[in-house]
Design a protein around this motif. Structure first.
Motif, PDB file in Angstrom:
ATOM      1  N   LEU A   1       0.864  -1.173   0.000  1.00  0.00           N
ATOM      2  CA  LEU A   1       0.000   0.000   0.000  1.00  0.00           C
ATOM      3  C   LEU A   1       0.897   1.217   0.000  1.00  0.00           C
ATOM      4  O   LEU A   1       1.688   1.411   0.927  1.00  0.00           O
ATOM      5  CB  LEU A   1      -0.892   0.011   1.250  1.00  0.00           C
ATOM      6  CG  LEU A   1      -1.802  -1.198   1.470  1.00  0.00           C
ATOM      7  CD1 LEU A   1      -2.466  -1.105   2.842  1.00  0.00           C
ATOM      8  CD2 LEU A   1      -2.850  -1.298   0.381  1.00  0.00           C
ATOM      9  N   ILE A   2       0.801   2.033  -1.040  1.00  0.00           N
ATOM     10  CA  ILE A   2       1.634   3.228  -1.112  1.00  0.00           C
ATOM     11  C   ILE A   2       0.737   4.458  -1.213  1.00  0.00           C
ATOM     12  O   ILE A   2      -0.420   4.372  -1.605  1.00  0.00           O
ATOM     13  CB  ILE A   2       2.629   3.177  -2.293  1.00  0.00           C
ATOM     14  CG1 ILE A   2       1.887   3.151  -3.637  1.00  0.00           C
ATOM     15  CG2 ILE A   2       3.555   1.972  -2.163  1.00  0.00           C
ATOM     16  CD1 ILE A   2       2.823   3.298  -4.842  1.00  0.00           C
ATOM     17  N   GLY A   3       1.287   5.588  -0.848  1.00  0.00           N
ATOM     18  CA  GLY A   3       0.538   6.834  -0.883  1.00  0.00           C
ATOM     19  C   GLY A   3       1.168   7.838   0.057  1.00  0.00           C
ATOM     20  O   GLY A   3       1.955   7.479   0.940  1.00  0.00           O
TER      21      GLY A   3
ATOM     22  N   MET B   1       1.571  -4.661   3.258  1.00  0.00           N
ATOM     23  CA  MET B   1       2.376  -3.675   3.956  1.00  0.00           C
ATOM     24  C   MET B   1       2.061  -2.269   3.472  1.00  0.00           C
ATOM     25  O   MET B   1       1.845  -2.024   2.294  1.00  0.00           O
ATOM     26  CB  MET B   1       3.863  -3.968   3.790  1.00  0.00           C
ATOM     27  CG  MET B   1       4.403  -3.882   2.382  1.00  0.00           C
ATOM     28  SD  MET B   1       6.203  -4.095   2.379  1.00  0.00           S
ATOM     29  CE  MET B   1       6.331  -5.751   3.056  1.00  0.00           C
ATOM     30  N   ALA B   2       2.014  -1.376   4.445  1.00  0.00           N
ATOM     31  CA  ALA B   2       1.935   0.048   4.157  1.00  0.00           C
ATOM     32  C   ALA B   2       3.350   0.586   4.186  1.00  0.00           C
ATOM     33  O   ALA B   2       4.067   0.382   5.163  1.00  0.00           O
ATOM     34  CB  ALA B   2       1.070   0.759   5.194  1.00  0.00           C
TER      35      ALA B   2
ATOM     36  N   VAL C   1       0.748  -3.742  -6.124  1.00  0.00           N
ATOM     37  CA  VAL C   1       0.811  -2.423  -5.498  1.00  0.00           C
ATOM     38  C   VAL C   1      -0.560  -1.770  -5.571  1.00  0.00           C
ATOM     39  O   VAL C   1      -1.260  -1.870  -6.589  1.00  0.00           O
ATOM     40  CB  VAL C   1       1.859  -1.522  -6.198  1.00  0.00           C
ATOM     41  CG1 VAL C   1       1.794  -0.089  -5.664  1.00  0.00           C
ATOM     42  CG2 VAL C   1       3.259  -2.079  -6.007  1.00  0.00           C
ATOM     43  N   VAL C   2      -0.948  -1.120  -4.461  1.00  0.00           N
ATOM     44  CA  VAL C   2      -2.176  -0.332  -4.413  1.00  0.00           C
ATOM     45  C   VAL C   2      -1.786   1.084  -4.029  1.00  0.00           C
ATOM     46  O   VAL C   2      -1.171   1.299  -2.981  1.00  0.00           O
ATOM     47  CB  VAL C   2      -3.173  -0.908  -3.380  1.00  0.00           C
ATOM     48  CG1 VAL C   2      -4.421  -0.026  -3.308  1.00  0.00           C
ATOM     49  CG2 VAL C   2      -3.551  -2.340  -3.727  1.00  0.00           C
ATOM     50  N   PHE C   3      -2.124   2.048  -4.894  1.00  0.00           N
ATOM     51  CA  PHE C   3      -1.827   3.456  -4.620  1.00  0.00           C
ATOM     52  C   PHE C   3      -3.095   4.135  -4.120  1.00  0.00           C
ATOM     53  O   PHE C   3      -4.126   4.143  -4.790  1.00  0.00           O
ATOM     54  CB  PHE C   3      -1.310   4.153  -5.882  1.00  0.00           C
ATOM     55  CG  PHE C   3      -1.150   5.643  -5.723  1.00  0.00           C
ATOM     56  CD1 PHE C   3      -0.380   6.170  -4.691  1.00  0.00           C
ATOM     57  CD2 PHE C   3      -1.765   6.526  -6.597  1.00  0.00           C
ATOM     58  CE1 PHE C   3      -0.229   7.547  -4.535  1.00  0.00           C
ATOM     59  CE2 PHE C   3      -1.620   7.900  -6.462  1.00  0.00           C
ATOM     60  CZ  PHE C   3      -0.848   8.407  -5.419  1.00  0.00           C
ATOM     61  N   LEU C   4      -2.996   4.693  -2.899  1.00  0.00           N
ATOM     62  CA  LEU C   4      -4.120   5.374  -2.269  1.00  0.00           C
ATOM     63  C   LEU C   4      -3.882   6.872  -2.240  1.00  0.00           C
ATOM     64  O   LEU C   4      -2.754   7.331  -2.047  1.00  0.00           O
ATOM     65  CB  LEU C   4      -4.305   4.877  -0.830  1.00  0.00           C
ATOM     66  CG  LEU C   4      -4.810   3.447  -0.646  1.00  0.00           C
ATOM     67  CD1 LEU C   4      -4.304   2.872   0.657  1.00  0.00           C
ATOM     68  CD2 LEU C   4      -6.322   3.415  -0.677  1.00  0.00           C
TER      69      LEU C   4
END
Length: 253
Positions: free
Chosen positions: A32-34, A197-198, A212-215
Motif C-alpha cells: 500500500l503506497i501513498g 504492507m503500508a 501495489v495499491v496506490f491510495l
C-alpha cells in the motif's frame, strides 16, 4: 488471501477511507503506497481490527467480519480474524523488560499456553531465520533499530499466522539499517509468505511487492502488478507520486 470490501472509516468528521476494496492474493506481497494521510496505515490497521471501520467486510482465509451501521462485531469474531495475522509495527514495540528471545516467546506462552521450553525452541528457530540468534539474550535497548525490527518480525511470525501485516516497517530506520529489514522481508516473500504492507520505502516496495495499491485521499487510485504500477502507471497522480519517491530515494543515496 485477504479480501477488503468497501471499507469506510471515519475519525470524527474526517472520512479517512472512502469505500476501499483491496484483494491480497495468497503467497504474494501487496504494498500500500501513498502520501502521508492517504489512509494506507489506517487500512492496514483495519485489516486486523486494530481500527474498527464503520462499514465494510474484512475476510482473511475462512474468517470474516462484516460491519454496518448499528452492528458491532463480537469479540470472538475479532479474535478469530486477528489470529490469522502477525503485525510488524513502525516503531518495533518490543517489551523492554524482556530479552530478544523472550519477546518472541511471549505470545506463545501467555496467549497460546505453550510450555516455555517448547516456546523457546520455536523462538530460536525464528531468530535464526532473521539472523538474530547471536543476540537472543540481548535487551532491546542494546540493539540497533534494524536488529529490533528483525526481532519484531520473528515475534510476528511466532504463531504461524496466515498473513503478515507490516506498517511502515523501515520508516524509523536509516538507509543502511533499513536494508537489513528489506533483506529479511524479501526472504520471507521468496518463501511465499502472504504480506500486506503500508510503506513509503520505494526500495522495499519495488524489491518485494508482487502487487501495489496506490491510495490518495482515502480512495484507491490505481492497483495492479508491481511492474505495471511502478513501470507504467496509468494515472497521472500515480506517476507524480512515484517520481517524487524516486527523487527522495536517489537523494538519500
Amino acid at each position: 488471501m485477504i479480501e477488503l470490501q468497501n471499507i469506510q472509516k471515519y475519525f470524527g468528521e474526517n472520512h479517512v477511507l472512502k469505500g476501499v476494496s483491496v484483494t491480497v492474493p495468497a503467497g504474494g506481497v501487496t504494498a500500500l503506497i501513498g502520501a502521508s494521510g492517504s489512509g494506507k496505515s489506517t487500512l492496514l490497521r483495519c485489516t486486523n481490527m486494530l481500527e474498527v471501520p464503520q462499514s465494510g467486510t474484512i475476510q482473511i482465509g475462512d474468517a470474516a467480519v462484516t460491519l454496518a451501521a448499528g452492528r458491532k462485531p463480537g469479540r470472538d469474531e475479532i479474535l478469530r480474524l486477528r489470529r490469522k495475522t502477525g503485525m510488524v509495527f513502525q516503531n518495533f514495540q518490543l517489551f523492554p523488560h524482556l530479552t530478544a528471545v523472550e519477546n518472541v516467546m511471549e505470545g506463545l506462552v501467555t496467549v497460546q499456553g505453550w510450555p516455555r521450553e517448547r516456546a523457546r525452541a520455536r523462538a530460536m528457530e525464528l531468530l535464526e531465520k532473521v539472523g538474530m540468534t547471536v543476540k537472543a539474550e540481548a535487551w532491546p535497548a542494546s540493539l540497533s533499530g534494524g536488529q529490533q525490527q528483525r526481532v519484531a518480525i520473528a515475534r510476528a511470525l511466532a504463531t504461524s499466522p496466515e498473513v503478515l501485516l507490516c506498517d511502515e516497517p523501515t520508516s524509523a530506520l536509516d538507509p543502511q539499517l533499513a536494508g537489513e529489514v528489506v533483506e529479511v522481508l524479501a526472504q520471507l516473500a521468496r518463501e511465499g509468505t502472504t504480506m500486506l504492507m503500508a510503506t513509503h520505502d520505494l526500495r522495499l516496495a519495488a524489491s518485494i511487492a508482487s502487487n501495489v495499491v496506490f491510495l490518495a485521499n482515502g480512495e484507491v487510485v490505481e492497483a495492479g502488478e508491481a511492474r505495471q504500477v511502478f513501470g507504467s502507471p496509468s494515472d497521472e497522480r500515480t506517476r507524480t507520486f512515484i517520481s517524487s519517491l524516486t527523487a527522495q530515494y536517489q537523494t538519500a543515496l
